[in-house]
Design an enzyme around this catalytic site. Structure first.
Site, PDB file in Angstrom:
ATOM      1  N   HIS A 177     -30.659  -0.381   3.474  1.00 24.69           N
ATOM      2  CA  HIS A 177     -30.937  -1.108   2.163  1.00 24.69           C
ATOM      3  C   HIS A 177     -32.299  -1.056   1.115  1.00 24.69           C
ATOM      4  O   HIS A 177     -31.902  -2.011   0.408  1.00 24.69           O
ATOM      5  CB  HIS A 177     -30.591  -2.110   1.623  1.00 24.69           C
ATOM      6  CG  HIS A 177     -30.468  -3.547   2.724  1.00 24.69           C
ATOM      7  ND1 HIS A 177     -29.187  -4.361   3.271  1.00 24.69           N
ATOM      8  CD2 HIS A 177     -31.227  -4.097   2.461  1.00 24.69           C
ATOM      9  CE1 HIS A 177     -30.174  -5.399   3.683  1.00 24.69           C
ATOM     10  NE2 HIS A 177     -31.727  -4.914   2.586  1.00 24.69           N
ATOM     11  N   HIS A 216     -31.613 -11.281  -0.391  1.00 23.70           N
ATOM     12  CA  HIS A 216     -32.815 -11.454  -0.434  1.00 23.70           C
ATOM     13  C   HIS A 216     -33.717 -12.838  -1.052  1.00 23.70           C
ATOM     14  O   HIS A 216     -34.507 -12.220  -2.137  1.00 23.70           O
ATOM     15  CB  HIS A 216     -33.750 -10.105  -1.242  1.00 23.70           C
ATOM     16  CG  HIS A 216     -33.235  -9.158   0.338  1.00 23.70           C
ATOM     17  ND1 HIS A 216     -32.087  -8.433   0.197  1.00 23.70           N
ATOM     18  CD2 HIS A 216     -33.884  -8.753   1.183  1.00 23.70           C
ATOM     19  CE1 HIS A 216     -31.809  -7.872   1.549  1.00 23.70           C
ATOM     20  NE2 HIS A 216     -33.307  -7.480   1.666  1.00 23.70           N
ATOM     21  N   HIS A 226     -38.919  -2.289  10.487  1.00 21.48           N
ATOM     22  CA  HIS A 226     -39.916  -2.928   9.752  1.00 21.48           C
ATOM     23  C   HIS A 226     -40.619  -4.505   9.554  1.00 21.48           C
ATOM     24  O   HIS A 226     -39.407  -5.117   9.963  1.00 21.48           O
ATOM     25  CB  HIS A 226     -39.516  -2.174   8.021  1.00 21.48           C
ATOM     26  CG  HIS A 226     -38.236  -3.066   8.100  1.00 21.48           C
ATOM     27  ND1 HIS A 226     -36.676  -3.415   8.208  1.00 21.48           N
ATOM     28  CD2 HIS A 226     -38.084  -4.205   6.979  1.00 21.48           C
ATOM     29  CE1 HIS A 226     -36.503  -4.225   7.678  1.00 21.48           C
ATOM     30  NE2 HIS A 226     -37.033  -3.743   6.226  1.00 21.48           N
ATOM     31  N   GLU A 277     -32.465  -7.596  11.090  1.00 18.37           N
ATOM     32  CA  GLU A 277     -31.511  -7.172   9.853  1.00 18.37           C
ATOM     33  C   GLU A 277     -30.518  -6.262  10.492  1.00 18.37           C
ATOM     34  O   GLU A 277     -29.155  -6.264  10.364  1.00 18.37           O
ATOM     35  CB  GLU A 277     -32.129  -6.305   8.809  1.00 18.37           C
ATOM     36  CG  GLU A 277     -33.430  -7.104   7.080  1.00 18.37           C
ATOM     37  CD  GLU A 277     -32.818  -6.562   6.271  1.00 18.37           C
ATOM     38  OE1 GLU A 277     -33.544  -7.617   5.365  1.00 18.37           O
ATOM     39  OE2 GLU A 277     -33.331  -5.193   6.208  1.00 18.37           O
TER      40      GLU A 277
HETATM   41 FE   LIG Z   1     -32.972  -6.725   3.649  1.00 18.25          FE
END
Ligand SMILES: [Fe+2]
Length: 279
Positions: free
Chosen positions: A12, A59, A193, A240
């Site tokens: 996302h 977030h 990431h 995530e």
């Molecule tokens: Fe995220």
């Protein structure tokens, strides 16, 4: 009864939303990313789900360090796109399905998953970017969306196993809903990431590929993988990926992989994407 017809896994990445919103989707950097979702857009247009249950993480838009629900479900009529610092994304307001959401909350809590019930919430890129990738830029989103937010921002996040079991409970809850509804579950976030520190920019294609393979064919084994392995191999934000196990838990033990896409880089992450159907 309501039934889950398939699952979508997707990154996302916020920059994907910005690329779309600013008319850059056709640029050489972004074109290959959006090309990877063309088949998926056709798939979901054919499936015509009534409801998407969208597993994502906030977030620091709706929640903050002052309030950190491990699992939260959105029961509101509507969810506005959040202002993440540069204005709200120019995407439609997300329409919820309060009746189903409250049914799910009841079933899940009585099934011993302690959901936080959220009745007002703005939704950030974690939720809106997957909708944009799957539905493009319509004037209205073509189905109702129930947000299911997971804490993967502040230690300790839930284990992969807990997420997988929540997915299984979600399926039981959906199938106990009397109205005929076609439901698709999205698991979002990932893939490898890391956004800060000496390892910022970390990408691990080997880990990502093994994760995709195992998520499809041996999710029980993937569910047993501890946090430390995600953080070590996939970077601090790679955690995530546990959210994809909620989607996977909501499907059959055996699934058909309809589509897979993997691309590096988008912004500073690896983009991964799966379309799964019950076999
Ligand atoms: Fe995220």
């Amino acid at each position: 009864m309501a039934r889950i017809i398939g699952g979508v896994a997707t990154s996302h990445v916020p920059a994907i939303g910005a690329a779309l919103d600013n008319g850059k989707a056709g640029e050489p950097y972004w074109q290959p990313v959006f090309a990877g979702y063309e088949a998926s857009k056709r798939w979901i247009a054919e499936q015509k789900p009534d409801v998407v249950i969208l597993v994502y993480n906030d977030h620091a838009s709706a929640f903050s360090l002052e309030l950190i629900p491990t699992f939260a479900i959105g029961g509101a009529d509507t969810f506005a796109p959040a202002d993440e610092g540069w204005g709200r994304r120019p995407v439609p307001v997300v329409k919820g399905h309060p009746e189903l959401a409250w049914h799910l909350a009841e079933r899940l809590i009585l099934d011993e998953f302690d959901m936080t019930i959220v009745n007002r919430m703005d939704v950030d890129h974690g939720l809106t970017v997957p909708l944009s990738l799957m539905f493009g830029q319509p004037a209205e989103w073509p189905c109702k969306v129930i947000p299911l937010a997971v804490n993967v921002v502040q230690y300790p996040p839930p284990t992969g196993n807990r997420c997988f079991r929540l997915g299984q409970a979600l399926r039981r809850a959906v199938e106990a809903y009397p109205e005929d509804l076609k439901v698709v579950v999205f698991g979002t976030g990932g893939m490898s990431h890391q956004l800060q520190g000496p390892r910022a920019g970390l990408i691990n294609r080997e880990f990502d590929t093994a994760f995709l393979d195992r998520l499809v064919s041996d999710p029980e084994a993937q569910a047993a993988v501890p946090h430390l392995e995600y953080v070590r191999e996939a970077g601090s934000e790679g955690i995530e990926l546990v959210m994809w196990l909620i989607m996977r838990g909501a499907l059959d033990a055996k699934v058909v992989e309809r589509h897979r896409f993997y691309h590096v880089p988008a912004s500073n992450t690896a983009v991964g994407h799966l379309i799964l159907e019950n076999a």
